[in-house]
Every structure is written in structure tokens, then in C-alpha cells.
Design a protein around this motif. Sequence first.
Motif, PDB file in Angstrom:
ATOM      1  N   THR A   9       0.846  -1.198   0.000  1.00 13.99           N
ATOM      2  CA  THR A   9       0.000   0.000   0.000  1.00 13.99           C
ATOM      3  C   THR A   9       0.884   1.252   0.000  1.00 13.99           C
ATOM      4  O   THR A   9       1.646   1.472   0.933  1.00 13.99           O
ATOM      5  CB  THR A   9      -0.901   0.025   1.238  1.00 13.99           C
ATOM      6  OG1 THR A   9      -0.084  -0.136   2.403  1.00 13.99           O
ATOM      7  CG2 THR A   9      -1.928  -1.100   1.190  1.00 13.99           C
ATOM      8  N   GLN A 103      -5.935   3.886  -5.824  1.00 14.76           N
ATOM      9  CA  GLN A 103      -6.954   4.226  -4.829  1.00 14.76           C
ATOM     10  C   GLN A 103      -7.381   5.667  -5.136  1.00 14.76           C
ATOM     11  O   GLN A 103      -6.564   6.583  -5.062  1.00 14.76           O
ATOM     12  CB  GLN A 103      -6.360   4.118  -3.421  1.00 14.76           C
ATOM     13  CG  GLN A 103      -7.390   4.272  -2.329  1.00 14.76           C
ATOM     14  CD  GLN A 103      -6.745   4.363  -0.946  1.00 14.76           C
ATOM     15  OE1 GLN A 103      -5.574   4.685  -0.799  1.00 14.76           O
ATOM     16  NE2 GLN A 103      -7.523   4.091   0.074  1.00 14.76           N
ATOM     17  N   GLN A 106      -8.198   8.768  -0.622  1.00 15.20           N
ATOM     18  CA  GLN A 106      -7.424   8.183   0.476  1.00 15.20           C
ATOM     19  C   GLN A 106      -8.357   7.920   1.659  1.00 15.20           C
ATOM     20  O   GLN A 106      -8.423   8.692   2.601  1.00 15.20           O
ATOM     21  CB  GLN A 106      -6.259   9.101   0.859  1.00 15.20           C
ATOM     22  CG  GLN A 106      -5.020   8.832   0.056  1.00 15.20           C
ATOM     23  CD  GLN A 106      -4.994   9.502  -1.303  1.00 15.20           C
ATOM     24  OE1 GLN A 106      -5.994   9.979  -1.809  1.00 15.20           O
ATOM     25  NE2 GLN A 106      -3.824   9.539  -1.921  1.00 15.20           N
ATOM     26  N   GLY A 108      -8.214   5.376   3.742  1.00 15.52           N
ATOM     27  CA  GLY A 108      -7.642   4.546   4.798  1.00 15.52           C
ATOM     28  C   GLY A 108      -7.016   3.252   4.288  1.00 15.52           C
ATOM     29  O   GLY A 108      -7.242   2.844   3.143  1.00 15.52           O
TER      30      GLY A 108
HETATM   31  P1  UTP Z   1      -0.191   6.016   7.180  1.00 11.65           P
HETATM   32  O1  UTP Z   1      -1.068   5.956   8.343  1.00 11.65           O
HETATM   33  O2  UTP Z   1       1.280   6.072   7.402  1.00 11.65           O
HETATM   34  O3  UTP Z   1      -0.662   7.250   6.303  1.00 11.65           O
HETATM   35  O4  UTP Z   1      -0.552   4.820   6.224  1.00 11.65           O
HETATM   36  P2  UTP Z   1       0.153   8.042   5.228  1.00 11.65           P
HETATM   37  O5  UTP Z   1      -0.780   8.849   4.408  1.00 11.65           O
HETATM   38  O6  UTP Z   1       1.079   7.143   4.462  1.00 11.65           O
HETATM   39  O7  UTP Z   1       1.086   8.992   6.112  1.00 11.65           O
HETATM   40  P3  UTP Z   1       0.668  10.140   7.166  1.00 11.65           P
HETATM   41  O8  UTP Z   1       0.152   9.440   8.387  1.00 11.65           O
HETATM   42  O9  UTP Z   1      -0.326  11.046   6.513  1.00 11.65           O
HETATM   43  O10 UTP Z   1       1.983  10.825   7.415  1.00 11.65           O
HETATM   44  C1  UTP Z   1      -0.073   3.518   6.424  1.00 11.65           C
HETATM   45  C2  UTP Z   1       0.059   2.836   5.077  1.00 11.65           C
HETATM   46  O11 UTP Z   1      -1.188   2.796   4.405  1.00 11.65           O
HETATM   47  C3  UTP Z   1      -1.132   3.427   3.140  1.00 11.65           C
HETATM   48  C4  UTP Z   1       0.057   4.350   3.224  1.00 11.65           C
HETATM   49  O12 UTP Z   1       0.589   4.590   1.939  1.00 11.65           O
HETATM   50  C5  UTP Z   1       1.003   3.564   4.125  1.00 11.65           C
HETATM   51  O13 UTP Z   1       1.679   2.549   3.414  1.00 11.65           O
HETATM   52  N1  UTP Z   1      -2.401   4.121   2.911  1.00 11.65           N
HETATM   53  C6  UTP Z   1      -2.970   4.857   3.895  1.00 11.65           C
HETATM   54  C7  UTP Z   1      -3.014   4.000   1.690  1.00 11.65           C
HETATM   55  O14 UTP Z   1      -2.498   3.327   0.764  1.00 11.65           O
HETATM   56  N2  UTP Z   1      -4.207   4.626   1.484  1.00 11.65           N
HETATM   57  C8  UTP Z   1      -4.809   5.365   2.460  1.00 11.65           C
HETATM   58  O15 UTP Z   1      -5.908   5.900   2.209  1.00 11.65           O
HETATM   59  C9  UTP Z   1      -4.154   5.493   3.684  1.00 11.65           C
END
Ligand code: UTP
Length: 286
Positions: A9, A103, A106, A108
Amino acid sequence: MRVRKAVITAAGYGTRFLPVTRSQPKEMLPLVNKPLIQYAVEEAINSGIEQVIMVTAMGKRAIEDYFDRSFELEYFLERKGQAVLLKQMQELSALVDICYVRQKEQLGLGNAIFTARDIVGNEPFAVILPDDIIDSVVPCLKSMVNVYERYGAGVLAVEKVSSEDTRKYGIIEPARVGRRVNRILSLVEKPEPARAPSRLAIVGRYVLNPEILDAIRATKPGKGGEIQLTDALEILLDRQKLYAFTLEGTRYDTGTPLGWLKANMAMGLKSQEYGPELRKYLQKLL
Ligand code: UTP
């Protein structure tokens, strides 16, 4: 059934790494001499995964280009007589079969995994969060696949965290079944230390049965309007067993500037190529 597919992801906004992530995916930040995303792909390959399903989003094109072939670059390197580099570049694009899903919003981590459902199909699959770098002798995912094969049930990676850090993670209630393996009795999302059933925190590796996809479908948006994977895991736990593997080695959370700097220091010092020089330099600085 064998675990052949891994979902990586990489669609999150990476807000903790702003402003860098305004125009560049955090997954492309270097860790010593390779982008973070390459560690995730290599861990998958070294764990027996045959197909990587990368979940990306708007602004993440650099990841797709990175694993693609660049004939122009290859031609350039060939003309310059850079045979070693040319070979490395060709090997990189031939690493593994990667397909991409996008996706669109975003919503989650749970939703990101759900985006890959058609390619995952009806078989067990791994999930790798590329900002959790796990440096271990045996790849973490490989150990987890072994646990999956032994117990025939989903496996989450966990790490012991300090008491005050339980409020940052999903925490499991464990029942020990073997070395580094616990059956999960319950899950609590981000508990205050006093309410935490253990200090074993869920981190970024999972091996899951396809029924998780139904559980995600049944999951209502939680904190921040996001579909949380932990909520879906709670639903799944009512229907089937889940196990936890306590990771070996060291985990680095490279999703924040400080975590990323620490990872670069630690891995840089371990590197044969840069370690000795870096050590001298750090000693001088300190
Ligand atoms: P994080 O909670 O680290 O979110 O996501 P983020 O957007 O990468 O970083 P912050 O918190 O805003 O700094 C955990 C994992 O889930 C993926 C992220 O790419 C990461 O690998 N993710 C999260 C998604 O692919 N889609 C989402 O909508 C949210």
C-alpha cells in the motif's frame, strides 16, 4: 494454499513528511542507496511472493516509472560503456511481476487493500506497508508465511513497544502458542497504557485470508472517516483465528523525518560500502 501475492500500500498522502510529500511519494525517499519501496518489493520476493500488487494514487507515478524499463537510459548507459550499471538497471525492472491499482480517494488502509480485491481474488495474500522497514536476517514476511502455513490462519506482525507508546498502535491480547507466536484473543485500537492488554503492537506486515475483504466491506468508517484495517480485523477475529508473529531484527518507521533519519544512520553504519567512512564522520561530528 500458498501465499503468492503481496499487496503493497503506497497511496497515502504522507502528511507527516510534508512538505517533501507535496510533489514526491515518500516511498521514493532513499534509504542509504535505494528507495524505500524497493526494500518492500525485495522483502516480498525474498519471501516467495510471485506477484506484487501495488496500490498507488495521484502523484505516485514515480513509483510506477521506477520499476519500469527505460530504454532511453539503457541506450545511454550502453553508449557510455557503463556495463555494470546497465545490468543493474535491467535487473531492477525484471525483479518481479508488479501490477498497479489506484486508490481514488485516500479512505484509509482498509480501503487501500480493498482496492486490490479483484487482483487478490480468492486466495491468501500478504500486505506490506513500505514505510515500516524491517531489517532482519530472515525476511519478516517469510517468517510470517511459515507461521501462516503452520497454523492455517491469518498472521499479523507485532513488536513490543514501550508502555507509553501503546496509544499509538493497535494492541493485541496474546495467548502464547510457540516461539514468537501468539494466538490473538482480542485487539484494541490505540489503548491508553492502563487499558492495554499487552505491549505487543501491530506493525506493517500481514498475511491474511481473503475473507478479510468481506470484513473490510462490512467495516464502517472509523477515526478520521477512514476505513481502518484494525476494525476489519476485529470483525474477522469473530469469524476465524488470527495469530501474531513477534518480529525479529529491527523495525524503522520511515514515515516521519526523524524515523527516516534514524533508519539512514543505522543502515548506513551497517553498509559495507559507506559504514566505515560514515562512522568516522559521525565520531568527528559528536
Ligand atoms: P499512514 O497511516 O502512514 O498514512 O498509512 P500516510 O498517508 O502514508 O502517512 P501520514 O500518516 O499522513 O503521514 C499507512 C500505510 O497505508 C497506506 C500508506 O501509503 C502507508 O503505506 N495508505 C494509507 C493507503 O495506501 N491509502 C490510504 O488511504 C491510507
